[in-house]
Design a protein around this motif. Structure first.
Motif, PDB file in Angstrom:
ATOM      1  N   ASP A   1       0.857  -1.181   0.000  1.00 36.01           N
ATOM      2  CA  ASP A   1       0.000   0.000   0.000  1.00 36.01           C
ATOM      3  C   ASP A   1       0.900   1.240   0.000  1.00 36.01           C
ATOM      4  OD1 ASP A   1      -2.495   1.525   0.327  1.00 36.01           O
ATOM      5  OD2 ASP A   1      -1.584   2.056   2.245  1.00 36.01           O
TER       6      ASP A   1
ATOM      7  N   TYR B   1      -5.895   0.151   1.963  1.00 33.79           N
ATOM      8  CA  TYR B   1      -5.231  -0.600   3.035  1.00 33.79           C
ATOM      9  C   TYR B   1      -6.236  -1.424   3.835  1.00 33.79           C
ATOM     10  CZ  TYR B   1      -2.408  -1.684   7.129  1.00 33.79           C
ATOM     11  OH  TYR B   1      -1.754  -2.342   8.139  1.00 33.79           O
ATOM     12  N   ASP B   2      -7.392  -0.863   4.147  1.00 34.85           N
ATOM     13  CA  ASP B   2      -8.408  -1.601   4.915  1.00 34.85           C
ATOM     14  C   ASP B   2      -8.891  -2.821   4.152  1.00 34.85           C
ATOM     15  OD1 ASP B   2      -8.226   0.264   6.956  1.00 34.85           O
ATOM     16  OD2 ASP B   2      -9.860   1.503   6.148  1.00 34.85           O
TER      17      ASP B   2
ATOM     18  N   LEU C   1      -7.191  -4.498   1.924  1.00 33.55           N
ATOM     19  CA  LEU C   1      -6.092  -5.465   1.923  1.00 33.55           C
ATOM     20  C   LEU C   1      -6.003  -6.208   3.253  1.00 33.55           C
ATOM     21  CD1 LEU C   1      -3.349  -3.371   0.091  1.00 33.55           C
ATOM     22  CD2 LEU C   1      -4.439  -5.468  -0.758  1.00 33.55           C
ATOM     23  N   CYS C   2      -6.176  -5.508   4.350  1.00 39.12           N
ATOM     24  CA  CYS C   2      -6.120  -6.171   5.663  1.00 39.12           C
ATOM     25  C   CYS C   2      -7.236  -7.200   5.805  1.00 39.12           C
ATOM     26  CB  CYS C   2      -6.212  -5.128   6.774  1.00 39.12           C
ATOM     27  SG  CYS C   2      -4.730  -4.095   6.919  1.00 39.12           S
ATOM     28  N   ARG C   3      -8.398  -6.867   5.308  1.00 41.82           N
ATOM     29  CA  ARG C   3      -9.509  -7.828   5.372  1.00 41.82           C
ATOM     30  C   ARG C   3      -9.200  -9.060   4.531  1.00 41.82           C
ATOM     31  NH1 ARG C   3     -13.580  -7.799   1.808  1.00 41.82           N
ATOM     32  NH2 ARG C   3     -13.346  -5.567   1.352  1.00 41.82           N
TER      33      ARG C   3
ATOM     34  N   ARG D   1      -6.201 -10.169   3.730  1.00 48.70           N
ATOM     35  CA  ARG D   1      -5.077 -10.876   4.364  1.00 48.70           C
ATOM     36  C   ARG D   1      -5.550 -11.777   5.495  1.00 48.70           C
ATOM     37  NH1 ARG D   1      -1.512  -6.938   7.609  1.00 48.70           N
ATOM     38  NH2 ARG D   1      -3.496  -6.938   8.743  1.00 48.70           N
ATOM     39  N   ASP D   2      -6.560 -11.342   6.233  1.00 49.18           N
ATOM     40  CA  ASP D   2      -7.069 -12.143   7.346  1.00 49.18           C
ATOM     41  C   ASP D   2      -7.716 -13.440   6.877  1.00 49.18           C
ATOM     42  OD1 ASP D   2      -6.175 -10.217   9.067  1.00 49.18           O
ATOM     43  OD2 ASP D   2      -8.137  -9.231   9.298  1.00 49.18           O
TER      44      ASP D   2
ATOM     45  N   HIS E   1      -3.510 -16.662   4.227  1.00 50.66           N
ATOM     46  CA  HIS E   1      -2.155 -16.409   4.716  1.00 50.66           C
ATOM     47  C   HIS E   1      -1.149 -16.193   3.593  1.00 50.66           C
ATOM     48  CE1 HIS E   1      -1.964 -20.709   3.742  1.00 50.66           C
ATOM     49  NE2 HIS E   1      -0.667 -20.522   3.628  1.00 50.66           N
TER      50      HIS E   1
ATOM     51  N   ARG F   1       0.484 -11.122   1.797  1.00 44.85           N
ATOM     52  CA  ARG F   1       1.217 -10.251   2.712  1.00 44.85           C
ATOM     53  C   ARG F   1       0.952  -8.803   2.306  1.00 44.85           C
ATOM     54  NH1 ARG F   1       7.183 -11.948   1.852  1.00 44.85           N
ATOM     55  NH2 ARG F   1       7.539 -10.269   3.374  1.00 44.85           N
ATOM     56  N   VAL F   2       0.769  -7.964   3.312  1.00 41.68           N
ATOM     57  CA  VAL F   2       0.480  -6.552   3.058  1.00 41.68           C
ATOM     58  C   VAL F   2       1.600  -5.716   3.660  1.00 41.68           C
ATOM     59  CG1 VAL F   2      -1.141  -4.656   3.401  1.00 41.68           C
ATOM     60  CG2 VAL F   2      -2.000  -6.999   3.069  1.00 41.68           C
TER      61      VAL F   2
ATOM     62  N   VAL G   1       3.333  -1.732   4.106  1.00 47.01           N
ATOM     63  CA  VAL G   1       3.053  -0.297   4.076  1.00 47.01           C
ATOM     64  C   VAL G   1       4.278   0.393   3.479  1.00 47.01           C
ATOM     65  CG1 VAL G   1       2.580   1.756   5.443  1.00 47.01           C
ATOM     66  CG2 VAL G   1       1.520  -0.431   6.059  1.00 47.01           C
TER      67      VAL G   1
END
Length: 383
Positions: free
Chosen positions: A82, A90-91, A93-95, A97-98, A101, A104-105, A107
Motif C-alpha cells: 500500500d 489498506y483496509d 487489503l487487511c480484510r 489478508r485475514d 495467509h 502479505r500486506v 506499508v
C-alpha cells in the motif's frame, strides 16, 4: 506522368503503409500466446512471489487479489504494497489478508528524493519477496488461474530472462474503445516481434509493467527498478535496460492470461497517456515530433485525401485510399485476434490516431509546464 510533390507524397505513404502491413502480417504469425508448463511435479516448481504496488486502488484491488489467490499454482505468495493510499485500499487489503495467509500486506516507505512512485514501490516489493521468481503486476489487473504456469512455460520455452505480455484490454464507451486498443496496433504494425527476442538492440524492446516475470537473481543483477527509478514510463525503460544489460526478453500475447481496464472514460485516457507518452520517448522533443508528423501523414491524412481526390476525379491519388484501406485492414485483423479491439472502430482509425497525436502534444505541454506531471495524487516536476 510528371512526378509532382503530391504524387511523391502519396507514393511514400503507400510504401510506409505496405511496410506496416508487412510487419503486422509477420506478427500475426509469430506473436505467440504462451503455453503452460506441464509435466513438472508440484515439488519441483519454484516459489513465485507476485508483487502488486497499490496506491488509491480501492475500486480494483479486491478483484485483483482474489484472482491472484485463485491461481492453480502450488507454491506462491502475493505481496501487496500500500503506497500511502488516501482511500480504503489498506483496509480492504487487511480484510483479504485475514482470510488467506498467502497474502502479505506492506506499508510503503516515504518516497525518497530521486525516485518516482511506482519504481520505488516495486523496489520495496522485490526486496521483501521470498520467491525464486517474481511476477510484477498492477492493482487493476485480473488473472486467469493458469497465469503463473503460462509465465513459467514461456520463460522456459523461449529461454528468456524476462517475460512480458500484453493484456486483454477491457474497454467501455466510445473513446476507450477508440483509443486504448491502438496499443495493439503499435505492437503489430511497428515492432517486429521476433526481433524483440532474437536481437540485442534496445530499440527492439517492449514490456508491459502489468506483467513482468523474471527470476529474482535476474532482477537484482540488472539493478531492478532502481535502474529506472526516475521514469514515468518505467516498463518501456526497464525493457530497454534489460537488453542493454545483455539479457533476453520475450514479449507475447497475454490476452488469455490476464485482463485490465486501464482507464475509465476519456478524461482518464487523456490524463493517463499524457503522463506516459513523452517520457516513453525519453523527453526527446525532436524524435517525438518526427514520430507525430509520420503518424499524421500516414494514418490520419490519407482518408480525407482519398475523399478529396475522388471528388476532384484524380484517380492516381487513390494511392491514399489504398493506404487508408491497408491500415484499416490491419486494425480489423486485430479485432479478430483481440476481443478488446472492437471491429466497428477500424474504419475510424484516423480519428483514433488524431486523438493520440493530441494526447502526445498535451504530454509535451505537461512536461514543460511548471507543475510537471501529476498522477495518483503525486506531482512530478519537470526535469
Amino acid at each position: 506522368m510528371q512526378m509532382t510533390p503530391s504524387i511523391l507524397y502519396h507514393s511514400a505513404v503507400l510504401f510506409a503503409t505496405l511496410a506496416m502491413t508487412g510487419t503486422a502480417a509477420l506478427n500475426f504469425l509469430f506473436f505467440r500466446k504462451p503455453r503452460a508448463l506441464v509435466g513438472v511435479a508440484d515439488s519441483d516448481l519454484p516459489m513465485i512471489s507476485v508483487l502488486v504496488p497499490a496506491r488509491n486502488e480501492e475500486a480494483t484491488i479486491e478483484a485483483c487479489v482474489q484472482s491472484l489467490l485463485a491461481m492453480n499454482y502450488p507454491n506462491f505468495e502475493v505481496i501487496v504494497l500500500d503506497d500511502r493510499s488516501q482511500d480504503d485500499t489498506y483496509d480492504i487489503l487487511c480484510r483479504l489478508r485475514d482470510r488467506d495467509h498467502r497474502l502479505r500486506v506492506l506499508v510503503g516507505a516515504e518516497m525518497p528524493e530521486g525516485w518516482y512512485g511506482k519504481p520505488h514501490a516495486c523496489w520495496q516489493l522485490a526486496n521483501a519477496s521470498r520467491g525464486e521468481y517474481l511476477l510484477m503486476t498492477d492493482a487493476d489487473c485480473t488473472f486467469t488461474p493458469d497465469a503463473l504456469l503460462l509465465a513459467l512455460g514461456a520463460q522456459r520455452e523461449y529461454k528468456a530472462d524476462v517475460v512480458s505480455m500484453c493484456p486483454d484490454l477491457k474497454c467501455e464507451g466510445f473513446w476507450e474503445q477508440m483509443i486504448i486498443p491502438l496499443q495493439y496496433f503499435i505492437i503489430f504494425a511497428f515492432l517486429p516481434g521476433p526481433l524483440i527476442r532474437l536481437t540485442p538492440f534496445p530499440w527492439f524492446a517492449a514490456a508491459n509493467g502489468a506483467f513482468l516475470f523474471l527470476s529474482r537473481e535476474t532482477y537484482f543483477d540488472v539493478d531492478g527498478h532502481r535502474a529506472v527509478r526516475r521514469q514515468l514510463a518505467e516498463d518501456i525503460k526497464f525493457s530497454q535496460h534489460v537488453k542493454r544489460c545483455g539479457k533476453t526478453l520475450w514479449y507475447g500475447d497475454g490476452s488469455r492470461t490476464y485482463a485490465v481496464r486501464m482507464y475509465h472514460g476519456l478524461a482518464e485516457v487523456w490524463a493517463g497517456f499524457s503522463k506516459n507518452i513523452f517520457p516513453a520517448f525519453s523527453r526527446d522533443l525532436p524524435l517525438l515530433s518526427v514520430v507525430l508528423v509520420f503518424l499524421f501523414c500516414t494514418l490520419v491524412l490519407p482518408a480525407p485525401l482519398a475523399i478529396w481526390s475522388w471528388a476532384r476525379h484524380r484517380p492516381w491519388e487513390n494511392l491514399a485510399l489504398a493506404a487508408y484501406l491497408l491500415t484499416v485492414a490491419v486494425r480489423f485483423g486485430l479485432s479478430l485476434r483481440f476481443p478488446g479491439a472492437p471491429a466497428w472502430a477500424a474504419p475510424l482509425l484516423p480519428l483514433g490516431w488524431l486523438s493520440v497525436i493530441g494526447i502526445a502534444i498535451n504530454s509535451i505541454r505537461q512536461a514543460y509546464s511548471k507543475s510537471g506531471n501529476t498522477w495518483k495524487g503525486r506531482s512530478y516536476p519537470k526535469r
